[in-house]
Design a protein around this motif. Structure first.
Motif, PDB file in Angstrom:
ATOM      1  N   PRO A 121       0.707  -1.162  -0.058  1.00  0.00           N
ATOM      2  CA  PRO A 121      -0.008   0.204   0.019  1.00  0.00           C
ATOM      3  C   PRO A 121       0.947   1.184  -0.014  1.00  0.00           C
ATOM      4  O   PRO A 121       2.058   1.366   0.755  1.00  0.00           O
ATOM      5  CB  PRO A 121      -1.010  -0.214   1.219  1.00  0.00           C
ATOM      6  N   LEU A 122       0.347   2.507  -0.687  1.00  0.00           N
ATOM      7  CA  LEU A 122       0.947   3.400  -0.682  1.00  0.00           C
ATOM      8  C   LEU A 122       0.799   4.277   0.623  1.00  0.00           C
ATOM      9  O   LEU A 122      -0.394   4.355   1.216  1.00  0.00           O
ATOM     10  CB  LEU A 122       0.581   4.357  -1.794  1.00  0.00           C
ATOM     11  N   GLU A 123       1.749   4.949   1.126  1.00  0.00           N
ATOM     12  CA  GLU A 123       1.709   5.755   2.497  1.00  0.00           C
ATOM     13  C   GLU A 123       1.159   7.214   2.110  1.00  0.00           C
ATOM     14  O   GLU A 123       1.742   7.579   1.198  1.00  0.00           O
ATOM     15  CB  GLU A 123       2.798   5.867   3.248  1.00  0.00           C
ATOM     16  N   VAL A 124      -0.096   7.696   2.453  1.00  0.00           N
ATOM     17  CA  VAL A 124      -0.437   8.947   2.018  1.00  0.00           C
ATOM     18  C   VAL A 124      -0.243   9.713   3.214  1.00  0.00           C
ATOM     19  O   VAL A 124      -0.607   9.526   4.482  1.00  0.00           O
ATOM     20  CB  VAL A 124      -2.080   8.720   1.708  1.00  0.00           C
ATOM     21  N   THR A 125       0.252  10.917   2.855  1.00  0.00           N
ATOM     22  CA  THR A 125       0.468  11.900   4.190  1.00  0.00           C
ATOM     23  C   THR A 125      -0.534  13.171   3.868  1.00  0.00           C
ATOM     24  O   THR A 125      -0.367  13.631   2.687  1.00  0.00           O
ATOM     25  CB  THR A 125       2.169  12.536   4.132  1.00  0.00           C
ATOM     26  N   THR A 126      -1.249  13.440   4.652  1.00  0.00           N
ATOM     27  CA  THR A 126      -2.101  14.461   4.554  1.00  0.00           C
ATOM     28  C   THR A 126      -1.458  15.872   4.734  1.00  0.00           C
ATOM     29  O   THR A 126      -0.379  15.806   5.615  1.00  0.00           O
ATOM     30  CB  THR A 126      -3.564  14.096   5.462  1.00  0.00           C
ATOM     31  N   PRO A 127      -1.896  16.869   4.011  1.00  0.00           N
ATOM     32  CA  PRO A 127      -1.290  18.144   4.173  1.00  0.00           C
ATOM     33  C   PRO A 127      -1.278  18.587   5.793  1.00  0.00           C
ATOM     34  O   PRO A 127      -0.750  19.455   6.133  1.00  0.00           O
ATOM     35  CB  PRO A 127      -2.107  18.997   3.235  1.00  0.00           C
TER      36      PRO A 127
END
Length: 124
Positions: free
Chosen positions: A17-23
């Protein structure tokens, strides 16, 4: 041909899974930030086009084809500032559901040349 399906499934099973960093930790800081809202309309549209959009929203006034072209140019400039290549028409037909239509700002002609196709005609 039959092996292609197994190769695709094997590759899919090996993906991580891709790691998603929220702003921001606060959703309200960025939710809807990529919407062509009134604030962005004021920035990207000429005054007469902004007034026509406001009147259409508030009073149901029709928008002329010339004004639609101005609005389209403003929308496209705003979208290009975000490196956008595609857009979606989201609408609610009278069938108790929703629908979307996805398009790109360009299409390819028969000779392979790029044709820009986003215009006021698509808005009217």
């Amino acid at each position: 041909m039959s092996k292609m399906r197994f190769y695709a499934l094997q590759e899919l099973a090996n993906r991580r899974p891709l790691e998603v960093t929220t702003p921001s930790n606060k959703l309200s800081d960025y939710y809807g930030s990529h919407v062509f809202d009134r604030k962005k309309m004021q920035e990207y549209l000429p005054k007469e086009a902004y007034k026509a959009v406001s009147d259409a929203i508030e009073k149901g006034t029709p928008i002329s084809r010339e004004t639609a072209d101005l609005i389209t140019n403003g929308m496209k400039s705003w979208a290009k500032s975000l490196n956008v290549t595609h857009y979606t028409h989201w609408f609610q037909p009278l069938t108790d559901g929703t629908a979307e239509k996805h398009d790109g700002f360009i299409e390819f002609g028969e000779d392979g040349d790029v044709i820009e196709r986003f215009s006021g005609k698509l808005l009217v």
